[in-house]
Design a protein around this motif. Structure first.
Motif, short mmCIF file in Angstrom:
data_model
loop_
_atom_site.label_atom_id
_atom_site.label_comp_id
_atom_site.label_asym_id
_atom_site.label_seq_id
_atom_site.Cartn_x
_atom_site.Cartn_y
_atom_site.Cartn_z
N ASP A 252 1.10 -9.28 5.28
CA ASP A 252 0.55 -8.28 4.38
C ASP A 252 -0.39 -7.31 5.11
N ALA A 253 -0.21 -7.19 6.43
CA ALA A 253 -1.06 -6.28 7.19
C ALA A 253 -0.80 -4.84 6.77
N GLN A 254 -1.87 -4.07 6.64
CA GLN A 254 -1.75 -2.66 6.29
C GLN A 254 -1.30 -1.88 7.52
N GLY A 255 -0.33 -0.95 7.33
CA GLY A 255 0.18 -0.20 8.47
C GLY A 255 -0.19 1.25 8.48
N LEU A 275 -6.50 -5.19 9.00
CA LEU A 275 -6.73 -4.94 7.57
C LEU A 275 -5.52 -5.42 6.78
N ARG A 276 -5.80 -6.22 5.74
CA ARG A 276 -4.74 -6.79 4.92
C ARG A 276 -4.81 -6.24 3.50
N THR A 277 -3.71 -6.42 2.77
CA THR A 277 -3.68 -6.00 1.37
C THR A 277 -4.75 -6.76 0.58
N GLY A 278 -5.54 -6.04 -0.19
CA GLY A 278 -6.61 -6.67 -0.97
C GLY A 278 -7.95 -6.61 -0.27
N ASP A 279 -7.99 -6.25 1.01
CA ASP A 279 -9.29 -6.12 1.69
C ASP A 279 -10.06 -4.92 1.19
#
Length: 360
Positions: A252-255, A275-279
């Protein structure tokens, strides 16, 4: 009339005669002058006869540490002042590409003596260090050549893969005058194991090196550039896009960083973390217990009233609000800072059957 007694005077226009001086006689050069000149010329001749041969016969000198650019060391590579006729004469074999070797000074002196070229001054040196110059093609150039070959031969995106080479950074050594781009030939790649091997070459295989490694799929991830505290807004400067191995990055890493700008951190984000989704999330535009403006709009009707939020909410979130006038609880959608919207449908779900105008 008596005559005037006038003293003798030169008539007008009278020129005095030019007095001729006797010519000065030049004395002839004496024998002493000739003798001194002869001695000076003789002294110069003797000096030239002594100095010029000495300069012409100056001994050759051993050079210091040298760098070889070819396979063979010539006399001029090792000795200063070598005669032009013998300067390019091969003397010793140079070390391998990129290697360093030594030659004993006595061996050089003996080799020059065998050519009957005279003495060689060593300057106290016992040996001469020789380094072979070489062009070094490092792991970065090798990896780039392999990725180009993978794209051309197997259809892989060269920008989306990396090659992890076996060993401690292989280096292809080539002659310094061998220009051009390194190529990967005889490439083999197994998509299942992701293993590859190839022959790296320069100049029609004048220099070659066989390498092997593992193909790694890469992906872009957003990395936190500084520590961000919970609730702090995230700006574009707080994030950096880096390429990381896909298997090392969380699913779920943000790209992308563009869509995250303006959101706030939901927890403390450490520098260097992916950075991950929901951070991050959009900021809350309505706080719990905050006084809000309730907006009601339907065809032909537009009302605004005072209310109090029972829940906190972000843009587009559904929250409960209390109409200050009627003390009724309504469901509303956050439409801006301190503003919520209610419509006919939410009102119909309320227990009260009062028309919307009773909300005032």
């Amino acid at each position: 009339m008596p005559a005037l007694d006038v003293p003798d005077a030169a008539p007008v226009g009278y020129l005095a005669p030019v007095a001729r001086r006797p010519l000065t006689r030049i004395a002839p050069i004496g024998a002493g002058v000739w003798l001194r000149a002869a001695f000076a010329f003789l002294a110069l001749a003797v000096l030239g006869a002594c100095v010029l041969p000495a300069l012409a016969d100056a001994p050759m000198r051993l050079r210091g540490d040298v760098t070889a650019r070819g396979d063979v060391l010539t006399l001029d590579d090792l000795v200063e002042g070598a005669p032009a006729s013998a300067a390019r004469r091969p003397m010793f074999r140079a070390p391998a590409l990129g290697a360093t070797g030594t030659i004993q000074a006595r061996r050089i002196v003996e080799a020059v003596a065998a050519l009957n070229l005279g003495a060689v001054e060593t300057g106290g040196r016992l040996q001469v260090a020789v380094q072979r110059a070489a062009r070094r093609v490092g792991a970065q150039e090798i990896e780039a050549a392999l990725r180009r070959a993978l794209e051309a031969g197997y259809g892989l995106d060269a920008k989306a893969v990396s090659v992890r080479l076996d060993g401690d950074g292989p280096i292809l050594l080539a002659p310094v005058d061998l220009d051009g781009q390194v190529l990967a030939l005889d490439l083999s790649y197994d998509p299942r194991s992701r293993r590859l091997s190839g022959l790296m070459t320069l100049g029609e295989r004048q220099a070659s090196l066989r390498v092997s490694g593992l193909v790694v799929e890469m992906r872009d991830v957003a990395v936190v550039a500084r520590t961000i505290n919970r609730g702090e807004p995230v700006t574009a400067a707080d994030l950096a896009i880096e390429r990381r191995p896909r298997e090392a990055a969380p699913p779920d890493a943000q790209g992308s960083a563009a869509s995250l700008a303006g959101e706030v951190a939901q927890r403390t984000l450490s520098q260097g973390a992916i950075l991950r989704t929901g951070d991050t999330a959009p900021p809350e535009l309505v706080a719990r217990g905050e006084a809000v403006t309730i907006v009601y709009e339907s065809p032909g009707i537009s009302l605004a009233m005072r209310g109090q939020a029972s829940d906190a909410g972000r843009m587009g979130a559904t929250v409960n609000v209390v109409n200050v006038a009627s003390k009724k609880t309504l469901q509303a959608v956050v439409i801006g800072p301190g503003r919520v919207s209610v419509g006919p449908a939410p009102l119909q779900r309320q227990a009260s059957a009062e028309p919307p105008t009773s909300l005032r």
